[in-house]
Motif scaffolding. Structure first.
Motif, PDB file in Angstrom:
ATOM      1  N   GLY A 363       0.826  -1.199   0.000  1.00 24.39           N
ATOM      2  CA  GLY A 363       0.000   0.000   0.000  1.00 24.39           C
ATOM      3  C   GLY A 363       0.855   1.241   0.000  1.00 24.39           C
ATOM      4  O   GLY A 363       1.940   1.286  -0.581  1.00 24.39           O
ATOM      5  N   ARG A 364       0.355   2.253   0.704  1.00 24.38           N
ATOM      6  CA  ARG A 364       1.015   3.559   0.666  1.00 24.38           C
ATOM      7  C   ARG A 364       2.110   3.636   1.735  1.00 24.38           C
ATOM      8  O   ARG A 364       2.150   4.543   2.548  1.00 24.38           O
ATOM      9  CB  ARG A 364      -0.031   4.646   0.910  1.00 24.38           C
ATOM     10  N   MET A 438      -3.031   2.576   4.283  1.00 23.84           N
ATOM     11  CA  MET A 438      -3.754   3.569   3.484  1.00 23.84           C
ATOM     12  C   MET A 438      -3.542   4.964   4.041  1.00 23.84           C
ATOM     13  O   MET A 438      -3.445   5.147   5.257  1.00 23.84           O
ATOM     14  CB  MET A 438      -5.247   3.248   3.491  1.00 23.84           C
ATOM     15  N   SER A 442      -7.180   7.455   0.149  1.00 29.94           N
ATOM     16  CA  SER A 442      -8.126   6.347   0.037  1.00 29.94           C
ATOM     17  C   SER A 442      -9.460   6.727   0.659  1.00 29.94           C
ATOM     18  O   SER A 442      -9.508   7.252   1.766  1.00 29.94           O
ATOM     19  CB  SER A 442      -7.586   5.097   0.743  1.00 29.94           C
ATOM     20  N   ASP A 446     -15.125   3.530  -0.580  1.00 27.50           N
ATOM     21  CA  ASP A 446     -14.625   2.913  -1.801  1.00 27.50           C
ATOM     22  C   ASP A 446     -13.855   1.634  -1.480  1.00 27.50           C
ATOM     23  O   ASP A 446     -13.944   0.646  -2.195  1.00 27.50           O
ATOM     24  CB  ASP A 446     -13.739   3.922  -2.542  1.00 27.50           C
ATOM     25  N   TYR A 450     -14.608  -1.951  -2.728  1.00 27.42           N
ATOM     26  CA  TYR A 450     -13.595  -2.771  -3.399  1.00 27.42           C
ATOM     27  C   TYR A 450     -13.630  -4.203  -2.873  1.00 27.42           C
ATOM     28  O   TYR A 450     -13.643  -5.172  -3.629  1.00 27.42           O
ATOM     29  CB  TYR A 450     -12.204  -2.163  -3.198  1.00 27.42           C
ATOM     30  N   PHE A 451     -13.651  -4.337  -1.553  1.00 24.63           N
ATOM     31  CA  PHE A 451     -13.644  -5.678  -0.977  1.00 24.63           C
ATOM     32  C   PHE A 451     -14.947  -6.420  -1.280  1.00 24.63           C
ATOM     33  O   PHE A 451     -14.964  -7.627  -1.476  1.00 24.63           O
ATOM     34  CB  PHE A 451     -13.379  -5.631   0.526  1.00 24.63           C
ATOM     35  N   LEU A 479     -24.337   2.605  -4.730  1.00 29.83           N
ATOM     36  CA  LEU A 479     -25.258   3.744  -4.612  1.00 29.83           C
ATOM     37  C   LEU A 479     -24.649   4.840  -3.738  1.00 29.83           C
ATOM     38  O   LEU A 479     -24.715   6.021  -4.066  1.00 29.83           O
ATOM     39  CB  LEU A 479     -26.573   3.306  -3.958  1.00 29.83           C
ATOM     40  N   VAL A 540     -12.179  10.349  -4.206  1.00 29.52           N
ATOM     41  CA  VAL A 540     -12.028   9.134  -5.005  1.00 29.52           C
ATOM     42  C   VAL A 540     -13.294   8.852  -5.816  1.00 29.52           C
ATOM     43  O   VAL A 540     -13.231   8.524  -6.993  1.00 29.52           O
ATOM     44  CB  VAL A 540     -11.702   7.925  -4.096  1.00 29.52           C
TER      45      VAL A 540
END
Lengths: 550, 473, 238, 178, 163
Positions: A363-364, A438, A442, A446, A450-451, A479, A540
């Motif tokens: 990651g970051r 993160m 991030s 989101d 993603y997961f 949504l 994002v």
């Protein structure tokens, strides 16, 4: 993915140059684990060999080794005697390494320094970056197979199991089931045919511990499995490995062949009457096969769908026979425990979490790569001391552990000592050891989405809550990220997540809502921003809904 | 000359309709168009579905005549299966279809048209409606309701469910008739006959007033089409198509309904979403013809039941062998209704009506099927194409309002010519335009039930396309 | 002789033989536990999650169809919480595909519809997934409408375990899972199908149906062949 | 799932609404094949199974027709459930209707609610209290499912109807209609 | 176990069938060898066509419907031939938070293909993988088997377009 990546075709040519007196003055270790291989480290090995030959240096050895840890900085070359590490080595940099090799004095024995190395404790990874993963001699040279020989000649299976039980080793695949207890269950289960299976289907995105172990020190896993087989009275073993890890598969195949030739696998192991052999089975791209009953189905050549437990595989597993199933890291711990003793091992760790844990940092974070720390190390030490902090000095936001069944841990828990229990307490999960950092770029909604996307794609489709529910959760999250959701939708999301957790058949579905729960627990304000203010704080998400009129 | 008028997409949703009347340079009426929208979504719904589901889906198209669509659809599927329902099955279908026609005719006559007849076309609309009718002639209003109720009950009792009966299925019927239901229907029958006969008697005494109106009221020469049985009697369920011209001469007789495509063309005009059908041998737009109750009484030799035949004779004595005025739809509708009730009785008293042999079974034997029956408003045609596995590829419906489309335009044109003075729409004209359309009882219900008021807008359009006047009601 | 266990379901004392499932004993005692993938005579797979019950002392719910009885266990088969779970799982089945009861052959004869009625599930709050799926009507006698399939896999199991043809299996995974014949070919082209019709008989919804059946006339009188075959299997001592 | 079976049998009344549900007629209407237009059907299906309304007669139909006046005349309270093209999607509105002869629409097949009250009054001297509960439509496209906004309004509509019945319904046995 | 079926002939005399046949034989031609056999066939031919599936199923005594069920369950198996080149975009967590989404949208914009599609000229197939384990190189792609780390969208598109 139909083609085998090029890393699957490593050359077997030994790039080692022997010195006149047998002992090299200086050694260059070139990392040839997958990450560095993909940065063309093998070219560096070859170039280095050419340059050293051209320079007429005969007292220098070049060795390809497994993972040196700092994967992000590959290709890596280390001069073993001085612990000098060359990062991001390009072909033009080779001359510099040659020069450095020239300077090595026979008395140099420096160990690498700095928090990245000092905070770590290497058990599973003790041979990583030190041995040629395709050399049984190298492995034996560093004490390999002593545990097995000791077990076979001096111990009863009960003693072995007791030793493992006393060590407090728990399954390193995720849930942390006591390994000794599992071994005892299998040993005592009825049936003459028993199996030992190694779960090398490391599926959590962002996790590559097992891959590195297999690529860097495959014999350790074989040795651990063999000891386990002795302890549970099994004579057949399987390693179920991801097909996405061609280099690991190839090194495992080599290791099995070499072990068989050396009498360390097969009939009459180490000149005893103990028999045990191992076969590799390839996964084929199904995350759910990391679940033990699904994995068994897959080894049996069927669709990898889980089945309800009980009966547990320890009683009724592969072909309905008692089956011991542990993951790579669990087996890799076994030789050291038996070498150094359960007492030594259980001194490390915290509470009921003993020993060390291998983590994959990603990651970051500055130092992405593989680390091994004693249980109980704090997240801050892992992220900032070992990991070097956040890229570009941005603010830390969360660390995600446990893969798609895990959670996101916010900054307030940075000083938490990492253990199976503490992670669950904060709403996450140990998982296999992926640790993704993160920063403020991030969006946590989101990330949850993603997961959920991951889970719905990887759902096997057998049980209704997981098959339909993961998609439902995904639709609601979608949504929200589009700014089209209402507070009712949020309530529905939470309600549904709870039901899916309670009613799904296997861990995939039961764990799928976890990223939602943990992000809601710590980052509810981000959800509210999307729903009420119609904005994405991290910038994002693309909000499509028009601003609401007051 | 005339500009194309684009219908506002909003009006595609059922509930709005529009009439435009086109004037030429001299202020003379040259053309009139009745714009209605037809429900066209069913192709999308049915494509890819098994053909056996078609009747159930089609029954949902229209809230007013679900049974008519059900019958035509089931017949079309019979055709694809290449089976005939057993006689009792066919008779039960007839009964439910006739019940449908009774209740629908009753709505048209008693509730929509009778107020005009009672109060006169130029009476205040506030009074000239069903409530006014109930106040002025409660018996008439109650008779209308009773007839509707009886018809609905037939559908409900036979079909199990009043709204979307699933009783009619491809190959025949799902369940046989019980003696108890038969007796219940028969018990209400005398009152139904009495009700319709009271209405006929009232109409006949009253109609003298309207002889002058009838002459200019959509009175024009056209062909007529309806189904007749092998004796030339009216047949609402089966039989052959017969087409006569304005003088009663056969343009075609004993036409197998499966061949209707050879005789009937469909033209699409830019001003309407409704297809205009025309009699192919005469071409478009000369092949104008009418369907519905008036067509049925004009086309048939006889009705085929005693009371209705007696009334038919009186009808013909009064208006001639072929009635041309749209006004006579009302009279014809009452005779039609009387016949339906009598026919129901005859069928119910049939010796085999309680037979359990009501369904023929078969697989898909043809790739194309056509089902034709008489719906309240006229001949209804369902035409499907399926693949070898019985999956619907294509569906086309020709509905009564489509058959009558050209005739309605003609009728509106005639009324307009008679009543247009200058560039204003007058109340009398509006009243009569409405009334003439009511004769055809066009079905506008195949869509949403109603969005607010059902409004009718009339526009007077000048030669340059400019709207000179507009009235809405 | 097998051991007899006594235990409780919903507070009622019941007894069963060792090896029986909670579902079986509940059925014998007139306690209705819903289940759409369960069918007596074929192996249970615990997949629909409608038969989830609570067992005292266990934090996790368990599927009654695959849970063997033990002495003294205390089973809760009906509680507000369980009913809510069942309602939601049933709702998921409805929103997953296109269940239009009104034009379905199985209308009024449908286990899914009955279940919805029992659970008082009358409307859906969940977002609809409902992709438009194909109908395979290529078989001479039968057809499958994937829009109505709930993936209980009774057809797959009955075809494998009882007919022995193994014409049916599943393909793909997750939401893309579909039942399929042979190599995913049209049913009518299957070389293994014996046209026995067992799959149609066991289908709980209108997904598998006899061709030519009209709406609401797909009554599936559960022919007794499954229990019979079960007895045969047992006598064979499999 | 579209509308399920016919209204179920009811057991003993359980609430004020159930007590008041006698002589109550509830009619949902609309075209079930035009998405939200079928709202009346969906709502009626729910209401038919609502124990709070046991005793009420619940029906659903495509559109209002004159013979409903007979049923109106036998009821003391009528609740109509409809979709509306006015207002925001999903918004619920309640109107109490007075009988009135409706002008100008006498050529469509649809009968206005007010006309039904007037008919019931004229023909049978009945004066039922009539409410129309309507919900703003989002979609009238071809389809048999409600749009999410309208679907979400369902529980609230049910509660609204129950509240109306509780307040305005008369216990069974005391009809006002002659 | 009695052999209920004769061992089938390979679909063609292509020598690659020998490899598949050997792999199955080594595992005793038992049903459990199904996934390994599919791996072998896909390695040999690049994808699994109906011939391959039938052959494998018939050899191992696995019903065709089950062979198909297994082949479609695992995302590693492909039943369609791929384009000349493959570009696998890793969508693991590390790659995701480091921009895998942008890579996919960039590829879609430039090549007009979504994941699991092949360009119209049959040149490039774009695929995704759930973590290839190169998290330290995120975002990573695999082009024709070679892992490329720290990918920049524009460079990637340029490289693919040059192929």
């Amino acid at each position: 993915m139909s083609e085998m990546p090029a890393t699957a075709r490593p050359t077997h040519r030994r790039a080692t140059i022997e010195t006149a007196d047998g002992q090299p003055r200086a050694s260059a270790y070139v990392c040839e684990a997958a990450s560095c291989m993909s940065a063309q480290s093998h070219d560096i090995t070859l170039r280095l060999g050419e340059r050293i030959a051209a320079a007429g240096m005969t007292d220098v050895t070049i060795k390809r080794v497994g993972c040196l840890g700092l994967c992000a900085a590959g290709p890596l070359v280390e001069i073993a005697e001085t612990a000098e590490l060359f990062e991001r080595v390009k072909p033009d940099d080779v001359e510099g390494i040659v020069k450095a090799l020239k300077k090595v004095k026979p008395t140099d024995t420096r160990r690498p320094q700095g928090p990245f190395f000092e905070k770590q404790l290497r058990v599973v990874t003790e041979n990583m970056g030190r041995i040629d993963p395709e050399s049984l001699d190298d492995y034996v040279g560093r004490g390999g197979y002593e545990a097995l020989k000791h077990v076979l000649s001096d111990m009863t299976s009960t003693e072995v199991r007791d030793e493992i039980t006393r060590s407090g080793l728990r399954g390193r695949g995720g849930a942390g089931y006591p390994v000794g207890l599992k071994w005892t269950t299998v040993a005592k289960a009825e049936g003459t045919q028993k199996y030992v299976v190694c779960n090398a289907d490391e599926g959590d995105p962002g996790a590559f511990m097992d891959r590195s172990v297999l690529e860097s020190d495959p014999f350790r896993v074989l040795e651990g499995m063999t000891i386990a087989a002795f302890a549970v009275h099994a004579n057949e073993g399987y390693i179920y490995c991801r097909a996405e890890y061609p280099l690991a598969v190839s090194r495992l195949r080599t290791a099995i062949r070499l072990a068989q030739r050396a009498g360390l696998l097969g009939t009459g192991i180490a000149d005893t009457n103990f028999n045990f052999d191992v076969q590799i089975r390839l996964g084929a791209g199904a995350f759910v096969c990391g679940e033990e009953t699904a994995l068994i189905a897959s080894i049996e050549g069927r669709r990898g769908t889980p089945r309800p437990r009980p009966p547990y595989p320890a009683v009724q597993g592969l072909w309905d026979c008692p089956t011991l199933l542990n993951n790579v890291e669990s087996y890799a711990n076994v030789p050291t425990i038996l070498n150094k003793g359960a007492d030594w091992y259980s001194e490390y760790g915290i509470g009921k979490s003993k020993g060390t844990k291998v983590f994959a940092l990603a990651g970051r974070i500055v130092n992405t790569g593989l680390i091994e720390v004693p249980m109980g190390t704090t997240l801050r030490e892992i992220v900032f001391d070992i990991g070097g902090g956040i890229i570009d000095g941005r603010p830390f936001k969360a660390v995600q552990t446990g893969g798609p069944s895990g959670g996101c841990i916010p900054a307030q828990f940075l000083d938490m000592a990492v253990s199976y229990e503490s992670l669950i307490e904060v709403g996450s999960f140990m998982g296999s050891g992926g640790l993704i950092v993160m920063d403020d770029t991030s969006c946590m909604v989101d990330v949850a989405k993603y997961f959920m996307d991951f889970c719905r794609e990887e759902s096997c489709g057998k049980c209704v809550p997981c098959r339909v529910g993961t998609t439902e959760l995904y639709m609601i999250l979608d949504l929200i990220t589009r700014g089209e959701a209402t507070l009712d939708d949020l309530a529905q999301l939470e309600r549904l997540a709870g039901i899916i957790q309670k009613t799904s058949l296997c861990g995939l579905g039961q764990g799928a809502p976890n990223p939602i729960f943990s992000t809601l627990r710590y980052f509810r304000d981000e959800y509210m921003a999307h729903i009420v203010d119609k904005t994405c704080p991290a910038g994002v998400c693309t909000i499509t809904a028009p601003e609401v009129m007051a | 000359m005339s500009r194309e008028i684009v219908i506002d997409p909003v009006t595609r949703i059922e509930g709005h309709s529009k009439i435009t009347i086109q004037l030429d340079d001299h202020g003379e009426v040259v053309d009139a168009h009745f714009h209605v929208t037809q429900f066209r979504g069913f192709e999308r719904i049915t494509q890819g579905r098994p053909v056996h589901e078609m009747p159930a889906i089609m029954a949902r198209i229209c809230g007013i005549c679900p049974v008519s669509h059900l019958v035509a659809s089931a017949k079309a599927v019979d055709d694809i299966l290449a089976v005939e329902p057993p006689p009792t099955g066919a008779d039960l279908r007839r009964i439910i279809n006739l019940g449908q026609i009774v209740q629908s005719n009753a709505l048209s006559f008693f509730h929509l048209s009778a107020p005009d007849l009672l109060f006169g076309f130029d009476a205040d609309p506030a009074k000239r409606n069903i409530i006014g009718l109930a106040r002025e002639n409660p018996q008439l209003a109650k008779d209308g309701i009773a007839l509707r109720k009886w018809g609905q009950q037939i559908i409900e009792w036979l079909g199990g469910k009043r709204i979307h009966p699933t009783w009619i299925i491809p190959g025949g019927m799902a369940k046989p008739l019980t003696a108890e239901v038969r007796d219940r229907i028969l018990a209400g029958l005398p009152e139904a006959i009495a009700a319709v006969e009271r209405a006929i008697a009232w109409y006949k005494t009253d109609m003298v007033r309207w002889e002058e109106e009838a002459a200019s009221f959509g009175n024009f020469r056209s062909a007529f089409m309806a189904l007749v049985d092998r004796h030339g009697n009216v047949d609402h369920y089966d039989g052959w198509l017969r087409v006569i011209d304005a003088d009663g001469k056969f343009l075609a007789d004993r036409v197998d309904p499966h061949q209707f495509n050879d005789y009937i063309g469909e033209a699409v005009e830019p001003w309407s979403y409704l297809k205009s059908t025309y009699w192919k041998p005469m071409g478009y737009p000369d092949g104008i013809y009418r369907v519905g109750p008036l067509a049925r009484v004009n086309v048939a030799d006889r009705m085929g039941t005693p009371r209705a035949d007696e009334e038919l004779e009186k009808f013909r004595w009064r208006v001639g062998r072929v009635a041309g005025s749209s006004f006579h739809y009302h009279y014809a509708r009452l005779i039609d209704t009387l016949h339906c009730i009598e026919k129901i009785e005859a069928l119910l008293r049939g010796p085999d009506i309680l037979s359990t042999h009501i369904l023929s079974r078969a697989g898909v034997n043809r790739n194309e099927g056509i089902g034709v029956s008489e719906a309240p408003r006229g001949t209804l045609m369902h035409h499907y194409k399926v693949d070898d596995d019985g999956i619907v590829l294509w569906a086309n419906l020709v509905i009564a309002t489509g058959h009558n489309n050209m005739a309605m335009n003609r009728a509106v044109l005639q009324v307009a010519r008679h009543h247009i003075k200058g560039d204003k729409i007058t109340e009398p004209m509006l009243n009569r335009v409405e009334a003439v359309i009511r004769c055809y009882d066009p079905c506008l219900s195949c869509s949403t039930h109603a969005l607010g008021e059902m409004t009718l807008r009339i526009q007077l359009v000048g030669p340059d396309g400019a709207v000179l006047d507009e009235l809405a009601r | 002789m097998s051991t007899v266990f006594t235990f409780r379901i919903d507070g009622k004392d019941v007894a069963g033989s060792e090896g029986q499932t909670v579902m079986e004993v509940a059925e014998e005692n007139g306690i209705d536990i819903p289940g759409l993938c369960h069918l007596e005579g074929i192996h249970d797979r615990g997949a629909c999650r409608l038969c989830m019950v609570e067992i005292a002392g266990s934090p996790k719910l368990t599927a009654a169809c695959v849970t063997k009885i033990t002495e003294g266990m205390d089973v809760t088969a009906h509680s507000e919480r369980l009913q809510e779970y069942r309602r939601t799982v049933t709702e998921m089945l409805f929103v997953e595909r296109n269940h239009v009861c009104a034009v379905c052959v199985a209308n009024d004869h449908c286990e899914l519809q009955d279940l919805a009625a029992d659970l008082e599930l009358t409307h859906f709050d969940l977002p609809r997934i409902s992709p438009k799926l194909d109908i395979d009507a290529s078989h001479r006698l039968f057809a499958i409408d994937h829009n109505r399939c709930i993936l209980c896999l009774r057809c797959v199991r009955v075809c494998d375990e009882i007919e022995g043809a193994h014409t049916w299996d599943v393909m793909h995974r997750g939401l893309e899972t579909r039942v399929q014949t042979d190599m995913g070919i049209p049913w009518g082209e299957s070389t293994t199908c014996t046209s026995c019709g067992k799959c149609v008989q066991v289908c709980p919804t209108g997904a598998l149906f006899e061709k030519g059946r009209a709406v609401a006339s797909g009554s599936k009188h559960q022919r007794p062949f499954l229990p019979w075959l079960k007895i045969v299997e047992e006598e064979r001592g499999r | 799932m579209s509308v399920p079976a016919e209204p179920a049998d009811h057991n003993a009344p359980e609430s004020a609404a159930a007590d008041a549900a006698g002589n109550t007629l509830i009619v949902g209407y609309g075209n079930a094949l035009r998405s939200d237009d079928g709202f009346g059907w969906h709502a009626a299906a729910l209401l038919a199974q609502d124990p709070r309304l046991s005793g009420a007669r619940v029906t659903w139909q495509h559109q209002l027709t004159p013979e409903l006046a007979v049923d109106f005349s036998k009821a003391s309270l009528v609740v109509l459930i409809d979709i509306s093209v006015d207002g925001k999607a999903g918004d619920i509105s309640v109107r109490r209707l007075d009988p009135s002869p409706v002008a100008g629409s006498a050529w469509s097949h649809h009968t206005e609610p007010a006309a039904l009250i007037a008919l019931a009054g004229e023909l049978w001297g009945a004066t039922p209290t009539v409410f129309v509960v309507s919900v703003g439509a989002a979609s009238l496209e071809v389809g048999d499912e409600l749009s999410p906004a309208v679907e979400r309004a369902l529980p609230a509509v049910v509660d609204t109807v129950v509240a109306i019945v509780a307040e305005h319904g008369r216990p069974s046995g005391s009809p006002t209609a002659q | 176990m009695p052999v209920l079926h004769a061992k089938p002939q390979a679909p063609t005399d292509d020598k690659r069938w020998k490899i598949v046949e050997t792999r199955m034989r080594r595992m005793g031609d038992r049903p459990a060898a199904l996934i390994e056999a599919l791996h072998a066939a896909q390695e040999a031919f690049g994808y699994l066509d109906t011939d391959a599936l039938n052959y494998v199923g018939d050899t191992l005594g696995v019903p065709h419907s089950r062979v198909y069920g297994v082949a479609t369950f695992y995302s590693f198996f492909t039943l369609k031939p791929q384009g000349e080149h493959t570009c696998v975009v890793c969508t693991g967590t590390a790659c995701y938070i480091n921009g895998a989404k942008d890579i996919l949208s960039g590829l879609e914009k430039a090549l007009h293909v979504k994941p699991r599609q092949t360009t119209a000229d049959n040149k490039i197939s774009v695929l995704t993988a759930r973590c290839v384990g190169s998290c330290s190189l995120a975002p990573a792609v695999i082009i024709d088997g070679e892992v490329k780390g720290k990918v920049n969208v524009d460079d990637l598109v340029a490289q693919l377009e040059a192929m």
